[in-house]
Design a protein around this motif. Structure first.
Motif, PDB file in Angstrom:
ATOM      1  N   CYS A  60       0.728  -1.397  -0.062  1.00  0.00           N
ATOM      2  CA  CYS A  60       0.133   0.135  -0.018  1.00  0.00           C
ATOM      3  C   CYS A  60       0.847   1.427   0.011  1.00  0.00           C
ATOM      4  O   CYS A  60       0.245   2.512   0.241  1.00  0.00           O
ATOM      5  CB  CYS A  60      -0.948  -0.051   1.228  1.00  0.00           C
ATOM      6  N   GLU A  61       2.073   1.242  -0.328  1.00  0.00           N
ATOM      7  CA  GLU A  61       2.930   2.132  -0.451  1.00  0.00           C
ATOM      8  C   GLU A  61       2.231   3.195  -1.521  1.00  0.00           C
ATOM      9  O   GLU A  61       1.640   2.834  -2.561  1.00  0.00           O
ATOM     10  CB  GLU A  61       4.187   1.718  -0.989  1.00  0.00           C
ATOM     11  N   HIS A  62       2.261   4.470  -1.546  1.00  0.00           N
ATOM     12  CA  HIS A  62       1.985   5.399  -2.285  1.00  0.00           C
ATOM     13  C   HIS A  62       0.595   5.470  -2.488  1.00  0.00           C
ATOM     14  O   HIS A  62       0.121   5.625  -3.774  1.00  0.00           O
ATOM     15  CB  HIS A  62       2.890   5.436  -3.763  1.00  0.00           C
ATOM     16  N   THR A  63      -0.049   5.208  -1.607  1.00  0.00           N
ATOM     17  CA  THR A  63      -1.519   5.018  -1.567  1.00  0.00           C
ATOM     18  C   THR A  63      -2.250   6.443  -0.773  1.00  0.00           C
ATOM     19  O   THR A  63      -1.574   6.821   0.029  1.00  0.00           O
ATOM     20  CB  THR A  63      -2.105   3.862  -0.956  1.00  0.00           C
ATOM     21  N   ASP A  64      -3.427   6.920  -1.329  1.00  0.00           N
ATOM     22  CA  ASP A  64      -4.183   7.979  -1.097  1.00  0.00           C
ATOM     23  C   ASP A  64      -5.238   7.633   0.146  1.00  0.00           C
ATOM     24  O   ASP A  64      -5.496   8.209   1.064  1.00  0.00           O
ATOM     25  CB  ASP A  64      -4.729   9.002  -1.899  1.00  0.00           C
ATOM     26  N   ILE A  65      -5.861   6.441  -0.108  1.00  0.00           N
ATOM     27  CA  ILE A  65      -6.865   6.147   0.589  1.00  0.00           C
ATOM     28  C   ILE A  65      -6.946   4.610   0.593  1.00  0.00           C
ATOM     29  O   ILE A  65      -6.762   3.810  -0.429  1.00  0.00           O
ATOM     30  CB  ILE A  65      -8.220   6.378   0.088  1.00  0.00           C
ATOM     31  N   ILE A  66      -7.461   3.879   1.920  1.00  0.00           N
ATOM     32  CA  ILE A  66      -7.410   2.417   2.039  1.00  0.00           C
ATOM     33  C   ILE A  66      -9.067   2.250   2.392  1.00  0.00           C
ATOM     34  O   ILE A  66      -9.515   2.550   3.202  1.00  0.00           O
ATOM     35  CB  ILE A  66      -6.652   1.941   2.888  1.00  0.00           C
ATOM     36  N   PHE A  67      -9.474   1.102   1.439  1.00  0.00           N
ATOM     37  CA  PHE A  67     -10.903   0.642   1.731  1.00  0.00           C
ATOM     38  C   PHE A  67     -10.449  -0.838   2.336  1.00  0.00           C
ATOM     39  O   PHE A  67     -10.245  -1.645   1.595  1.00  0.00           O
ATOM     40  CB  PHE A  67     -11.670   0.617   0.513  1.00  0.00           C
ATOM     41  N   HIS A  68     -10.646  -1.068   3.816  1.00  0.00           N
ATOM     42  CA  HIS A  68     -10.533  -2.335   4.384  1.00  0.00           C
ATOM     43  C   HIS A  68     -11.557  -3.206   4.415  1.00  0.00           C
ATOM     44  O   HIS A  68     -12.485  -2.951   5.084  1.00  0.00           O
ATOM     45  CB  HIS A  68      -9.771  -1.963   5.780  1.00  0.00           C
ATOM     46  N   VAL A  69     -11.729  -3.841   3.218  1.00  0.00           N
ATOM     47  CA  VAL A  69     -12.940  -4.674   3.146  1.00  0.00           C
ATOM     48  C   VAL A  69     -12.585  -6.168   3.428  1.00  0.00           C
ATOM     49  O   VAL A  69     -13.552  -7.049   3.788  1.00  0.00           O
ATOM     50  CB  VAL A  69     -13.558  -4.669   1.535  1.00  0.00           C
ATOM     51  N   ALA A  70     -11.580  -6.651   3.491  1.00  0.00           N
ATOM     52  CA  ALA A  70     -11.043  -8.082   3.614  1.00  0.00           C
ATOM     53  C   ALA A  70     -11.463  -8.338   5.233  1.00  0.00           C
ATOM     54  O   ALA A  70     -11.242  -7.895   6.181  1.00  0.00           O
ATOM     55  CB  ALA A  70      -9.701  -8.047   3.557  1.00  0.00           C
ATOM     56  N   ALA A  71     -11.962  -9.910   5.174  1.00  0.00           N
ATOM     57  CA  ALA A  71     -12.378 -10.255   6.389  1.00  0.00           C
ATOM     58  C   ALA A  71     -12.671 -11.761   6.349  1.00  0.00           C
ATOM     59  O   ALA A  71     -12.768 -12.282   5.272  1.00  0.00           O
ATOM     60  CB  ALA A  71     -13.576  -9.650   7.023  1.00  0.00           C
ATOM     61  N   LYS A  72     -12.289 -12.405   7.593  1.00  0.00           N
ATOM     62  CA  LYS A  72     -12.867 -13.819   7.525  1.00  0.00           C
ATOM     63  C   LYS A  72     -14.440 -13.777   8.178  1.00  0.00           C
ATOM     64  O   LYS A  72     -14.400 -13.255   9.258  1.00  0.00           O
ATOM     65  CB  LYS A  72     -11.917 -14.854   8.480  1.00  0.00           C
ATOM     66  N   ALA A  73     -15.270 -13.945   7.211  1.00  0.00           N
ATOM     67  CA  ALA A  73     -16.632 -13.949   7.844  1.00  0.00           C
ATOM     68  C   ALA A  73     -17.453 -15.333   8.065  1.00  0.00           C
ATOM     69  O   ALA A  73     -16.875 -16.181   7.818  1.00  0.00           O
ATOM     70  CB  ALA A  73     -17.573 -13.070   6.755  1.00  0.00           C
ATOM     71  N   GLY A  74     -18.583 -15.291   8.549  1.00  0.00           N
ATOM     72  CA  GLY A  74     -19.039 -16.333   8.370  1.00  0.00           C
ATOM     73  C   GLY A  74     -19.227 -16.928  10.028  1.00  0.00           C
ATOM     74  O   GLY A  74     -18.726 -16.140  10.958  1.00  0.00           O
ATOM     75  N   THR A  75     -19.754 -18.085  10.244  1.00  0.00           N
ATOM     76  CA  THR A  75     -19.897 -18.506  11.663  1.00  0.00           C
ATOM     77  C   THR A  75     -19.292 -19.801  11.891  1.00  0.00           C
ATOM     78  O   THR A  75     -19.242 -20.284  13.059  1.00  0.00           O
ATOM     79  CB  THR A  75     -21.263 -18.695  12.060  1.00  0.00           C
ATOM     80  N   ALA A  76     -18.242 -20.497  10.867  1.00  0.00           N
ATOM     81  CA  ALA A  76     -17.747 -21.638  10.832  1.00  0.00           C
ATOM     82  C   ALA A  76     -16.366 -21.448  10.605  1.00  0.00           C
ATOM     83  O   ALA A  76     -15.889 -20.815   9.959  1.00  0.00           O
ATOM     84  CB  ALA A  76     -18.141 -22.866  10.171  1.00  0.00           C
ATOM     85  N   GLY A  77     -15.334 -22.084  11.567  1.00  0.00           N
ATOM     86  CA  GLY A  77     -14.039 -22.068  11.546  1.00  0.00           C
ATOM     87  C   GLY A  77     -13.389 -22.059  12.748  1.00  0.00           C
ATOM     88  O   GLY A  77     -13.923 -21.949  13.922  1.00  0.00           O
ATOM     89  N   HIS A  78     -11.860 -22.053  12.725  1.00  0.00           N
ATOM     90  CA  HIS A  78     -11.101 -21.768  13.819  1.00  0.00           C
ATOM     91  C   HIS A  78     -11.136 -20.341  14.300  1.00  0.00           C
ATOM     92  O   HIS A  78     -10.956 -19.702  13.458  1.00  0.00           O
ATOM     93  CB  HIS A  78      -9.931 -22.547  13.789  1.00  0.00           C
ATOM     94  N   TYR A  79     -11.163 -20.113  15.824  1.00  0.00           N
ATOM     95  CA  TYR A  79     -10.961 -18.738  16.189  1.00  0.00           C
ATOM     96  C   TYR A  79      -9.600 -18.083  15.738  1.00  0.00           C
ATOM     97  O   TYR A  79      -9.540 -17.155  15.510  1.00  0.00           O
ATOM     98  CB  TYR A  79     -10.686 -18.803  17.804  1.00  0.00           C
ATOM     99  N   ARG A  80      -8.531 -19.163  15.714  1.00  0.00           N
ATOM    100  CA  ARG A  80      -7.206 -18.292  15.148  1.00  0.00           C
ATOM    101  C   ARG A  80      -7.235 -17.848  13.931  1.00  0.00           C
ATOM    102  O   ARG A  80      -6.472 -16.905  13.535  1.00  0.00           O
ATOM    103  CB  ARG A  80      -5.994 -19.491  15.384  1.00  0.00           C
ATOM    104  N   ASP A  81      -8.032 -18.399  12.885  1.00  0.00           N
ATOM    105  CA  ASP A  81      -8.260 -17.998  11.781  1.00  0.00           C
ATOM    106  C   ASP A  81      -9.074 -16.566  11.638  1.00  0.00           C
ATOM    107  O   ASP A  81      -8.571 -15.834  10.830  1.00  0.00           O
ATOM    108  CB  ASP A  81      -8.845 -19.154  10.871  1.00  0.00           C
ATOM    109  N   TYR A  82     -10.094 -16.631  12.587  1.00  0.00           N
ATOM    110  CA  TYR A  82     -10.767 -15.235  12.427  1.00  0.00           C
ATOM    111  C   TYR A  82      -9.667 -14.224  12.994  1.00  0.00           C
ATOM    112  O   TYR A  82      -9.699 -13.045  12.473  1.00  0.00           O
ATOM    113  CB  TYR A  82     -12.008 -15.468  13.356  1.00  0.00           C
ATOM    114  N   TYR A  83      -9.070 -14.530  14.107  1.00  0.00           N
ATOM    115  CA  TYR A  83      -8.202 -13.676  14.754  1.00  0.00           C
ATOM    116  C   TYR A  83      -7.084 -12.884  13.875  1.00  0.00           C
ATOM    117  O   TYR A  83      -6.767 -11.774  13.807  1.00  0.00           O
ATOM    118  CB  TYR A  83      -7.715 -14.083  15.940  1.00  0.00           C
ATOM    119  N   LYS A  84      -6.392 -14.296  12.931  1.00  0.00           N
ATOM    120  CA  LYS A  84      -5.431 -13.916  12.155  1.00  0.00           C
ATOM    121  C   LYS A  84      -5.757 -12.862  11.032  1.00  0.00           C
ATOM    122  O   LYS A  84      -5.220 -11.607  10.962  1.00  0.00           O
ATOM    123  CB  LYS A  84      -4.800 -15.114  11.413  1.00  0.00           C
ATOM    124  N   THR A  85      -6.939 -12.741  10.553  1.00  0.00           N
ATOM    125  CA  THR A  85      -7.468 -12.016   9.380  1.00  0.00           C
ATOM    126  C   THR A  85      -7.885 -10.881  10.045  1.00  0.00           C
ATOM    127  O   THR A  85      -7.672  -9.783   9.611  1.00  0.00           O
ATOM    128  CB  THR A  85      -8.320 -12.842   8.506  1.00  0.00           C
TER     129      THR A  85
END
Length: 133
Positions: A60-85
């Motif tokens: 993200c060098e030389h960026t003016d604005i960040i839209f942070h849309v990435a996420a681990k969503a949903g209700t299934a999976g390991h806590y560590r994976d949600y936390y990591k993302t």
């Protein structure tokens, strides 16, 4: 203006990327996978892991604005994976904004935050957070 979108290959991220290009932004997408459809629209596609601070910082060098849309969503999976993302990844984005002097950060969340086991229709910011998420 140069926009950087985490999760740019996802449902919301790709729609946002296409709209920003339509409005004249220079757009970079940062995602786990490659998305040729984004590249075909003139979007700079960078592949990486949001939980890797150095990768985020460089991407993200030389960026003016960040839209942070990435996420681990949903209700299934390991806590560590949600936390990591969702926690480590978001902290990395904030740190990259500080180091790269990026003035604008737009953060999107997920309906998973307020999911109480029932379908959500017409929810907005006033929707209550369940006592047992």
């Amino acid at each position: 203006m140069k926009a950087f979108i985490t999760g740019g290959g996802g449902f919301i991220g790709s729609a946002l990327a296409f709209e920003l290009v339509r409005r004249g932004f220079s757009v970079t997408s940062f995602s786990r996978d490659d998305y040729p459809a984004l590249r075909e629209k003139g979007i700079d596609v960078k592949k990486g892991d949001i939980s890797d601070a150095d990768s985020v910082l460089r991407a993200c060098e030389h960026t003016d604005i960040i839209f942070h849309v990435a996420a681990k969503a949903g209700t299934a999976g390991h806590y560590r994976d949600y936390y990591k993302t969702n926690v480590t990844g978001t902290a990395n984005i904030i740190q990259a904004c500080k180091i790269n002097k990026i003035k604008y950060l737009i953060y999107t969340s997920s309906a998973s935050v307020v999911f109480n086991g029932k379908n959500i229709e017409g929810g907005d910011e006033s929707f209550p957070i369940p006592s047992r998420p």
